[in-house]
Design an enzyme around this catalytic site. Sequence first.
Site, PDB file in Angstrom:
ATOM      1  N   LYS A 172      36.237  72.673  65.440  1.00  0.00           N
ATOM      2  CA  LYS A 172      35.331  73.968  64.907  1.00  0.00           C
ATOM      3  C   LYS A 172      36.683  75.092  65.646  1.00  0.00           C
ATOM      4  O   LYS A 172      36.865  75.959  65.129  1.00  0.00           O
ATOM      5  CB  LYS A 172      34.641  74.145  65.648  1.00  0.00           C
ATOM      6  CG  LYS A 172      33.678  75.525  65.768  1.00  0.00           C
ATOM      7  CD  LYS A 172      32.510  75.349  66.053  1.00  0.00           C
ATOM      8  CE  LYS A 172      31.482  76.773  65.914  1.00  0.00           C
ATOM      9  NZ  LYS A 172      30.189  76.955  66.599  1.00  0.00           N
ATOM     10  N   GLY A 218      28.434  72.776  67.212  1.00  0.00           N
ATOM     11  CA  GLY A 218      29.624  71.966  66.824  1.00  0.00           C
ATOM     12  C   GLY A 218      28.644  70.793  66.082  1.00  0.00           C
ATOM     13  O   GLY A 218      29.134  69.762  65.500  1.00  0.00           O
ATOM     14  N   ARG A 219      28.070  70.317  67.489  1.00  0.00           N
ATOM     15  CA  ARG A 219      26.823  68.932  67.684  1.00  0.00           C
ATOM     16  C   ARG A 219      26.451  68.986  66.662  1.00  0.00           C
ATOM     17  O   ARG A 219      25.161  67.931  66.097  1.00  0.00           O
ATOM     18  CB  ARG A 219      26.577  68.913  68.488  1.00  0.00           C
ATOM     19  CG  ARG A 219      25.635  69.921  68.726  1.00  0.00           C
ATOM     20  CD  ARG A 219      24.703  69.833  70.460  1.00  0.00           C
ATOM     21  NE  ARG A 219      24.417  71.065  70.757  1.00  0.00           N
ATOM     22  CZ  ARG A 219      25.177  71.975  72.009  1.00  0.00           C
ATOM     23  NH1 ARG A 219      25.890  71.885  71.585  1.00  0.00           N
ATOM     24  NH2 ARG A 219      24.038  73.446  72.306  1.00  0.00           N
ATOM     25  N   LYS A 267      35.682  72.249  82.551  1.00  0.00           N
ATOM     26  CA  LYS A 267      37.156  72.571  81.696  1.00  0.00           C
ATOM     27  C   LYS A 267      38.161  73.864  82.709  1.00  0.00           C
ATOM     28  O   LYS A 267      39.270  73.233  81.902  1.00  0.00           O
ATOM     29  CB  LYS A 267      36.377  72.975  80.340  1.00  0.00           C
ATOM     30  CG  LYS A 267      36.496  72.794  79.574  1.00  0.00           C
ATOM     31  CD  LYS A 267      36.433  73.592  78.027  1.00  0.00           C
ATOM     32  CE  LYS A 267      35.191  72.605  76.958  1.00  0.00           C
ATOM     33  NZ  LYS A 267      34.911  73.273  75.589  1.00  0.00           N
ATOM     34  N   GLU A 276      41.877  68.351  74.439  1.00  0.00           N
ATOM     35  CA  GLU A 276      41.797  66.857  74.030  1.00  0.00           C
ATOM     36  C   GLU A 276      42.466  67.189  72.434  1.00  0.00           C
ATOM     37  O   GLU A 276      43.650  66.241  72.138  1.00  0.00           O
ATOM     38  CB  GLU A 276      40.830  66.274  74.652  1.00  0.00           C
ATOM     39  CG  GLU A 276      39.890  66.260  75.949  1.00  0.00           C
ATOM     40  CD  GLU A 276      39.096  67.471  75.863  1.00  0.00           C
ATOM     41  OE1 GLU A 276      39.386  68.475  75.538  1.00  0.00           O
ATOM     42  OE2 GLU A 276      38.338  66.381  76.971  1.00  0.00           O
ATOM     43  N   HIS A 297      19.373  41.454  76.642  1.00  0.00           N
ATOM     44  CA  HIS A 297      19.759  40.572  76.517  1.00  0.00           C
ATOM     45  C   HIS A 297      20.672  41.398  78.401  1.00  0.00           C
ATOM     46  O   HIS A 297      21.982  40.500  78.825  1.00  0.00           O
ATOM     47  CB  HIS A 297      21.163  39.766  76.182  1.00  0.00           C
ATOM     48  CG  HIS A 297      19.511  38.913  75.090  1.00  0.00           C
ATOM     49  ND1 HIS A 297      19.588  37.427  75.176  1.00  0.00           N
ATOM     50  CD2 HIS A 297      19.815  39.456  73.777  1.00  0.00           C
ATOM     51  CE1 HIS A 297      18.329  37.365  74.025  1.00  0.00           C
ATOM     52  NE2 HIS A 297      19.156  38.275  73.848  1.00  0.00           N
ATOM     53  N   GLU A 348      23.765  68.078  74.893  1.00  0.00           N
ATOM     54  CA  GLU A 348      23.703  69.305  75.219  1.00  0.00           C
ATOM     55  C   GLU A 348      23.408  70.835  74.418  1.00  0.00           C
ATOM     56  O   GLU A 348      23.872  71.880  74.997  1.00  0.00           O
ATOM     57  CB  GLU A 348      25.013  69.612  74.277  1.00  0.00           C
ATOM     58  CG  GLU A 348      27.058  70.246  74.508  1.00  0.00           C
ATOM     59  CD  GLU A 348      27.721  69.789  73.759  1.00  0.00           C
ATOM     60  OE1 GLU A 348      28.376  70.219  72.728  1.00  0.00           O
ATOM     61  OE2 GLU A 348      28.568  69.384  74.415  1.00  0.00           O
TER      62      GLU A 348
HETATM   63  O1  LIG Z   1      34.855  71.575  68.204  1.00  0.00           O
HETATM   64  P1  LIG Z   1      35.982  72.156  68.736  1.00  0.00           P
HETATM   65  O2  LIG Z   1      35.850  73.265  69.099  1.00  0.00           O
HETATM   66  O3  LIG Z   1      37.112  71.432  69.320  1.00  0.00           O
HETATM   67  O4  LIG Z   1      34.551  71.153  70.239  1.00  0.00           O
HETATM   68  C1  LIG Z   1      34.661  69.761  70.654  1.00  0.00           C
HETATM   69  C2  LIG Z   1      33.208  69.768  71.592  1.00  0.00           C
HETATM   70  O5  LIG Z   1      33.438  70.350  71.876  1.00  0.00           O
HETATM   71  C3  LIG Z   1      32.329  71.574  73.397  1.00  0.00           C
HETATM   72  O6  LIG Z   1      32.679  73.055  73.126  1.00  0.00           O
HETATM   73  C4  LIG Z   1      31.607  70.905  74.126  1.00  0.00           C
HETATM   74  O7  LIG Z   1      33.160  71.034  75.078  1.00  0.00           O
HETATM   75  C5  LIG Z   1      31.746  70.823  72.656  1.00  0.00           C
HETATM   76  O8  LIG Z   1      30.508  71.909  72.301  1.00  0.00           O
HETATM   77  C6  LIG Z   1      32.521  70.232  71.301  1.00  0.00           C
HETATM   78  O9  LIG Z   1      31.200  70.025  70.071  1.00  0.00           O
END
Ligand SMILES: O=P(O)(O)OC[C@H]1O[C@](O)(CO)[C@@H](O)[C@@H]1O
Length: 532
Positions: free
Chosen positions: A195, A253-254, A498, A201, A370, A339
Amino acid sequence: MFDDLKRHAAGIADRRIETLFDSSDRAEDFSVRLGDMLFDYSKTNIDEAGRGLLLDLLDRAEVAVKRDAMFNGQAINETEGRAVLHTALRNLDGGPVLVDGHDVMPGVLETLARMEDFASAVRDGRFAGQGGKITDVINIGIGGSDLGPAMAVKALAPYHDGPRCHFVSNVDPADIADALRACDPATTLVIVASKTFTTIETMTNARTAKAWMGESVADPAAQFAALSTAKDKTAAFGIDASRVFGFEDWVGGRYSMWGPIGLSLMIAIGPEAFRAFLRGGQAMDRHFQHAGWAENMPAMLALVGLWHNQVLGHATRAVLPYDNRLARLPAYLQQLEMESNGKGVSMDGADLAFDSGPVVWGEPGTNGQHAFFQLIHQGTRVIPCEFLVAARGHEDELHHQHQLLVANCLAQSEALMRGRTLDEARDKVAEKFDGAELERQAKHRVFPGNRPSTTLAYPQLTPEVLGQIIALYEHRVFVEGVVLGINSYDQWGVELGKELATALQPIVEGGDASGKDGSTAGLVGFLRGNGL
Ligand SMILES: O=P(O)(O)OC[C@H]1O[C@](O)(CO)[C@@H](O)[C@@H]1O
């Protein structure tokens, strides 16, 4: 907020759930239907009076007003000043949706059409890699830009007739390395899903993938697509605007798998099946907007959650899909629920006077039986369980095996409710033991029972049903959040880690750790001494 309910709960503390079934129509009364989906909450200790008090919560918290505000595009995400409109992404044949007086639907439908064109072109080879038809898609994203499509691609495997899909999220190089090893760069499409297009990452993995592709093809960026709100950043990364699928900041995002973030799913199952997924979500939206609260599935799912977590104080809930392809649903719901509702202050900044949302965890059945079910049945803490089960699978020739799965699911909720008394346990082992040893052995075989569970039952895990399930949980989170008085749509709690990671990076790369606390400095020293 919960005082009346807590008093009511104290008054029925010794009552066993199974006694509630003395009223013969309880199963019907304490369940909700939407089409051919059934949510059964009869195996909980909620009775008529308790349900009445729970329903009162919805009025006191003005859930209906806030629900309408969400669907109408008001900025209910108050800490970020944003609307919350993932529902617009599945508003396929709905009317206009206004944000600040502007109808967002033409833009939503135009992006959907562009996604469909692109997904079809990838699937039929009109969009090809530099070595031929796309065989593999790698979705690079994390959190909401990963968990939704990854969960859904697995869930809808029987409908998967497009290229193979891989999901890379972790900054751990093992993740991207494993995916790249499985792919041919000349026939791979890389989708960078972010987003913000700043997530460390994702951007790190995207650069790694671009370098990998650049070693084999002349124009690596030509095999990249981007899903983001930040078009300046996707352009700076070198991705042509024709392969950038944008969305607006009113999609959290979620909550974003219904739009461009779902592109990998659309490529996997095709635009038509993706639309069926959207239709399922939209059907749940309509139900949530129009059904009376007592017949409203998301509302009742939320109230059952509040009853267990805030009223009775059970700190976790287990999500147990007896549907192996929903293996990633618990992980998906962990982000969606934790979240969203893992907040310690209310919307106005006051400390929360009660527990925030619960810990959500789980695994598919029968595997969990199990592993951790021992604790669910005999551990000292009560863990409300949420079962999901389909009437049939997709393997018609193995239906007898599916029946065994269903028998196990139903047996677990029955066992949790009934338990096994000491007398019954004695009977079980009376042939083998006697005297004090019989007592000792019997004690180990007692199940306290009276442990609550709900079951969500549906005919088959189709795209449409998956859409219903995901929208059901989204609205559940919304209702719980409104009753708790929190903002379910921000996530400030992820920021501190972060920031500290950014500050620590130069230290782990060899910088001076002496300004850090003793533990952190000690760990850096240990890891450096071992090859960091
Ligand atoms: O889509 P982006 O901006 O890379 O964010 C990834 C994820 O990181 C977060 O902001 C949390 O670190 C989430 O809410 C989100 O889904």
